[in-house]
Design a protein around this motif. Structure first.
Motif, PDB file in Angstrom:
ATOM      1  N   ASP A 183       0.862  -1.177   0.000  1.00 32.88           N
ATOM      2  CA  ASP A 183       0.000   0.000   0.000  1.00 32.88           C
ATOM      3  C   ASP A 183       0.896   1.222   0.000  1.00 32.88           C
ATOM      4  O   ASP A 183       1.583   1.506   0.985  1.00 32.88           O
ATOM      5  CB  ASP A 183      -0.918  -0.008   1.226  1.00 32.88           C
ATOM      6  CG  ASP A 183      -1.853   1.200   1.251  1.00 32.88           C
ATOM      7  OD1 ASP A 183      -2.153   1.731   0.167  1.00 32.88           O
ATOM      8  OD2 ASP A 183      -2.255   1.610   2.351  1.00 32.88           O
ATOM      9  N   PHE A 184       0.934   1.933  -1.116  1.00 32.62           N
ATOM     10  CA  PHE A 184       1.803   3.102  -1.222  1.00 32.62           C
ATOM     11  C   PHE A 184       1.168   4.116  -2.167  1.00 32.62           C
ATOM     12  O   PHE A 184       0.264   3.786  -2.952  1.00 32.62           O
ATOM     13  CB  PHE A 184       3.188   2.711  -1.748  1.00 32.62           C
ATOM     14  CG  PHE A 184       3.169   2.006  -3.087  1.00 32.62           C
ATOM     15  CD1 PHE A 184       3.146   2.730  -4.269  1.00 32.62           C
ATOM     16  CD2 PHE A 184       3.157   0.617  -3.149  1.00 32.62           C
ATOM     17  CE1 PHE A 184       3.117   2.086  -5.497  1.00 32.62           C
ATOM     18  CE2 PHE A 184       3.110  -0.037  -4.377  1.00 32.62           C
ATOM     19  CZ  PHE A 184       3.107   0.705  -5.553  1.00 32.62           C
ATOM     20  N   ALA A 185       1.623   5.322  -2.079  1.00 27.52           N
ATOM     21  CA  ALA A 185       1.229   6.345  -3.038  1.00 27.52           C
ATOM     22  C   ALA A 185       2.275   6.386  -4.144  1.00 27.52           C
ATOM     23  O   ALA A 185       3.477   6.278  -3.876  1.00 27.52           O
ATOM     24  CB  ALA A 185       1.126   7.702  -2.361  1.00 27.52           C
ATOM     25  N   LEU A 186       1.816   6.523  -5.382  1.00 29.66           N
ATOM     26  CA  LEU A 186       2.732   6.522  -6.529  1.00 29.66           C
ATOM     27  C   LEU A 186       2.839   7.922  -7.118  1.00 29.66           C
ATOM     28  O   LEU A 186       1.837   8.561  -7.433  1.00 29.66           O
ATOM     29  CB  LEU A 186       2.228   5.555  -7.604  1.00 29.66           C
ATOM     30  CG  LEU A 186       3.055   5.502  -8.897  1.00 29.66           C
ATOM     31  CD1 LEU A 186       4.440   4.900  -8.610  1.00 29.66           C
ATOM     32  CD2 LEU A 186       2.334   4.692  -9.969  1.00 29.66           C
ATOM     33  N   VAL A 187       4.087   8.379  -7.239  1.00 30.30           N
ATOM     34  CA  VAL A 187       4.364   9.626  -7.951  1.00 30.30           C
ATOM     35  C   VAL A 187       5.349   9.306  -9.066  1.00 30.30           C
ATOM     36  O   VAL A 187       6.402   8.711  -8.814  1.00 30.30           O
ATOM     37  CB  VAL A 187       4.964  10.703  -7.019  1.00 30.30           C
ATOM     38  CG1 VAL A 187       5.232  11.988  -7.811  1.00 30.30           C
ATOM     39  CG2 VAL A 187       4.038  10.987  -5.848  1.00 30.30           C
TER      40      VAL A 187
END
Length: 470
Positions: free
Chosen positions: A434-438
């Protein structure tokens, strides 16, 4: 016996005739081999004892620090063909080998195992020793080897240069003479450039100026750029591409000044690539970065800008777990902007994990991103590696230059984003993430979709919200 082993010249009477068929550098190497007192029929195999080998390995600490992960990946990539990757020190002593298990065993007949000496004075014309003698790339095929006992090999090698201009060692790819590894030169040179580039980057300290140059602005930041490091006015480090371009010898480091190389370039940081005429009268795009203590002041953002509408919208997107794509020219501060968002977001207690898809050789990107299981390939870390995606669990994964990601890895990344799980190389187990992608790029991804260079379904996954930095 390999077919290549039968193609041996019988004795030294044919030395002159044989040497006349070689390229000039190899013909000169044959003459040096003869001057060392070697004959083509020599069977002596020089090697050192195990205790001394371990001591010399410890002296060459650049291998585990700079090269080990890469040669493990190269070894895994070539394992389906009879070929091995060899690391040797600056004297031609073999330190490490990776690759095809069967060929590793057969290669011991050619003394390619760790502890064997492959300097030109010991083994005559060969890729490792002759690359050291030339200080440059070298390929030696079959009977081009001076010693008959090595005629069954096709070897491709290039020196690895330290940031101070001295040779650290050799990266070599060896295969049977009748089954040379395809595209070996490209693979070796790509790997060496990557090693040298990362080595220079690791030498950059807070007090150093950094200058990046390339004829193509899009290559700045990649391992193909010319990279030079200065302490005050004096050159202290560079990658090999820059050394060749500006004819820099080891004596230049610690003595050559910025103005001697770039008399028309003002020593002022540039936020975006600018056209530069260097002292060699060639034109480049350049990025000049000031010491970090000054960069922090230059890049400090006024409160009004920090809380502008675009920034706040991007922050809401990140907090919602949606993907963000940041575009803009190389050097405009895409990673700096993304780190600032991370520090203000709900993900700030996790890790900000960055990987540059353009700077890493293709064989290395997959294991860096997805990790690998223990024993996944020859020479793999026995404990395995969790990979960047799992490192970013609970935080932000920043994929710089996403437009340069190879097509095969685009498919794997898409699956991770769809399923929210990652499966390391060589493993059957999937791990929830679970991570945010940039993502960041200077490419026009929509145009890359039209040309087939980028997956359309992946584009929509990584670009749920996009913004451009001027």
């Amino acid at each position: 016996m390999w077919p290549g082993e039968k193609r041996m010249l019988p004795d030294d009477r044919l030395l002159t005739e044989s040497a006349s068929l070689l390229t000039h550098p190899l013909a000169e190497s044959w003459q040096r081999s003869r001057s060392y007192g070697l004959t083509r029929a020599d069977q002596h195999i020089p090697f050192i004892k195990a205790g001394l080998l371990e001591e010399l390995r410890s002296r060459n600490d650049w291998v585990p620090q700079r090269v080990q992960p890469l040669i493990e990946q190269l070894g895994a990539q070539i394992t389906r063909q009879p070929a091995i990757v060899v690391i040797a020190d600056a004297d031609g002593l073999v330190l490490e080998t990776r690759g095809n298990h069967d060929f590793l065993h057969k290669a011991s007949r050619f003394a390619l195992a760790p502890g064997n000496q492959w300097g030109e004075a010991e083994r005559g014309t060969n890729a490792i020793g002759t690359a050291l003698a030339l200080g440059a790339f070298c390929e030696v095929r079959g009977d081009q080897h001076f010693l008959n006992q090595n005629a069954g090999l096709n070897c491709t090698a290039a020196p690895i240069y330290r940031p101070d201009g001295h040779i650290a060692g050799i990266l070599d790819l060896s295969a049977p003479a009748q089954r040379p590894y395809p595209d070996a030169q490209r693979l070796i040179m790509q790997a060496v450039r990557h090693i040298e580039h990362r080595w220079v980057r690791s030498a950059i300290a807070d007090r150093h100026w950094t200058l990046r140059l390339h004829a193509d602005a899009g290559r700045l930041g990649s391992a193909q750029e010319l990279l030079l490091v200065f302490h005050d006015e004096v050159l202290i480090a560079a990658n090999r591409l820059a050394m060749v371009e500006f004819q820099l010898s080891p004596a230049a480091f610690g003595s050559l000044e910025f103005a001697q190389l770039f008399p028309d370039l003002l020593r002022q940081p540039s936020g975006a690539p600018r056209q530069t005429l260097a002292g060699n009268q060639r034109h480049y795009y350049s990025l000049l970065e000031a010491p970090q203590r000054r960069v922090s002041a230059l890049r400090s953002t006024p409160p009004a800008e920090r809380h502008d509408e675009q920034h706040q919208k991007a922050l809401r997107i990140l907090n919602a777990g949606l993907s963000l794509c940041v575009t803009g020219e190389t050097g405009c501060g895409k990673e700096h902007f993304s780190r600032r968002l991370f520090q203000e977001s709900r993900w700030r207690n996790g890790n900000f994990v960055a990987i540059n898809c353009a700077a890493l050789p293709e064989p290395l990107i997959e294991s860096e991103l997805f990790g690998y299981a223990p024993g996944a390939f020859t020479g793999a870390n026995p404990k395995g590696y969790i990979g960047k995606i799992r490192e970013a669990d609970g935080g932000v994964l920043f994929l710089d230059e996403i437009g340069d990601m190879p097509a095969g890895l685009q498919t794997r990344l898409l699956r991770v984003l769809q399923e929210k799980t990652v499966t390391p190389l060589g493993s059957r187990s999937a791990y929830a993430v679970d991570f945010a992608l940039v993502c960041a790029t200077h490419h026009d991804l929509h145009r890359q979709v039209q040309t087939g260079a980028f997956r359309e379904d992946l584009l929509y996954r990584i670009k749920e919200y996009s913004l451009r930095i001027p």
